[in-house]
Design a protein around this motif. Structure first.
Motif, short mmCIF file in Angstrom:
data_model
loop_
_atom_site.label_atom_id
_atom_site.label_comp_id
_atom_site.label_asym_id
_atom_site.label_seq_id
_atom_site.Cartn_x
_atom_site.Cartn_y
_atom_site.Cartn_z
N GLN A 32 0.87 -1.18 0.00
CA GLN A 32 0.00 0.00 0.00
C GLN A 32 0.91 1.23 0.00
O GLN A 32 1.83 1.32 0.80
N GLU A 33 0.61 2.14 -0.91
CA GLU A 33 1.38 3.38 -1.01
C GLU A 33 0.44 4.56 -0.80
O GLU A 33 -0.69 4.53 -1.27
N LYS A 41 5.70 10.58 2.08
CA LYS A 41 5.30 9.38 1.35
C LYS A 41 5.40 8.18 2.29
O LYS A 41 6.28 8.12 3.15
N GLN A 42 4.48 7.21 2.10
CA GLN A 42 4.44 6.04 2.97
C GLN A 42 4.23 4.79 2.14
O GLN A 42 3.62 4.83 1.07
N ALA A 43 4.75 3.67 2.67
CA ALA A 43 4.53 2.36 2.04
C ALA A 43 4.38 1.32 3.14
O ALA A 43 5.05 1.40 4.17
N SER A 65 8.17 5.41 6.03
CA SER A 65 7.75 6.78 5.79
C SER A 65 8.96 7.59 5.35
O SER A 65 10.07 7.39 5.87
N ALA A 169 8.46 -0.38 -3.82
CA ALA A 169 7.59 0.77 -3.53
C ALA A 169 8.40 1.88 -2.84
O ALA A 169 8.23 3.06 -3.16
N VAL A 170 9.29 1.51 -1.92
CA VAL A 170 10.14 2.50 -1.24
C VAL A 170 11.06 3.19 -2.26
O VAL A 170 11.19 4.41 -2.25
N THR A 172 10.61 3.57 -5.45
CA THR A 172 9.80 4.44 -6.29
C THR A 172 9.47 5.74 -5.56
O THR A 172 9.55 6.83 -6.13
N ALA A 173 9.12 5.63 -4.27
CA ALA A 173 8.76 6.81 -3.49
C ALA A 173 9.94 7.76 -3.30
O ALA A 173 9.78 8.97 -3.34
#
Length: 192
Positions: A32-33, A41-43, A65, A169-170, A172-173
């Motif tokens: 979940q992003e 930003k969080q994942a 985060s 995901a991290v 990418t964020a």
């Protein structure tokens, strides 16, 4: 025209079909992003288990985060237990051990089984995801010890896949290349 079936071949084919249906190929939910109201930003990873031969299989969930980019909150839970997770030791290779002993200031909401969150360097999540020969020893508050495989040369746990997806995901964020993952202080970020 009559078709004759060889009973041995028919049973063998049926066994292969049934084995394919019975194999556990559960797919993981993607991480979940989100973007918080403060712009951080969080994942959050899917919850996934280690490679276990018992029902008390440790389950891992990671949360990140951008406020503390070098740190992930790693939640460890053990189903079928009443006692909380007191600490965990992740072992990789010869003498590479990462001990999580101090619970995070923020804990997960109560669930079906006790779980404890620990602040961990993102490098630990990377080791869970990509290092072979890993295993973990989870110690419960009542003294019970559960020891299971993260991955070895032949088998990898579902947690490995969950942590790989989480790290994507991290990455990418943050917009940083993989080589710079967690290069914001790492272990020193735990002191913030």
């Amino acid at each position: 025209m009559a078709i004759t079936l060889n009973p041995r071949r028919s049973l063998g084919a049926l066994a292969l079909v049934l084995a394919g249906c019975a194999s556990p190929t559960a797919t993981l939910a993607p991480p979940q992003e989100a973007v918080a109201t403060d712009g951080s930003k969080q994942a959050v990873s899917a919850t996934a288990g280690l490679e276990c031969g018992q029902p008390r299989c440790p389950q891992l969930t990671a949360r990140w985060s951008s406020k503390r980019a070098g740190v992930a909150m790693l939640t460890i839970g053990v189903p079928y237990q009443k006692s909380a997770v007191a600490r965990a030791e992740f072992h990789f290779g010869g003498n590479q051990v990462v001990r999580l002993m101090l619970p995070s200031g923020e804990q997960p909401a109560p669930g079906d089984y006790p779980a404890t969150a620990f602040d961990a360097p993102v490098s630990l999540i990377d080791a869970i995801a990509y290092r072979a020969g890993g295993w973990v020893r989870v110690v419960m508050a009542d003294g019970l010890v559960v020891q299971e495989t993260v991955s070895n040369g032949e088998v990898k746990s579902q947690a490995v896949d969950a942590m790989r997806e989480f790290l994507r995901a991290v990455d990418t964020a943050t917009g940083k290349p993989v080589e710079e993952r967690g290069s914001g202080g790492g272990v020193f970020d735990l002191l913030k």
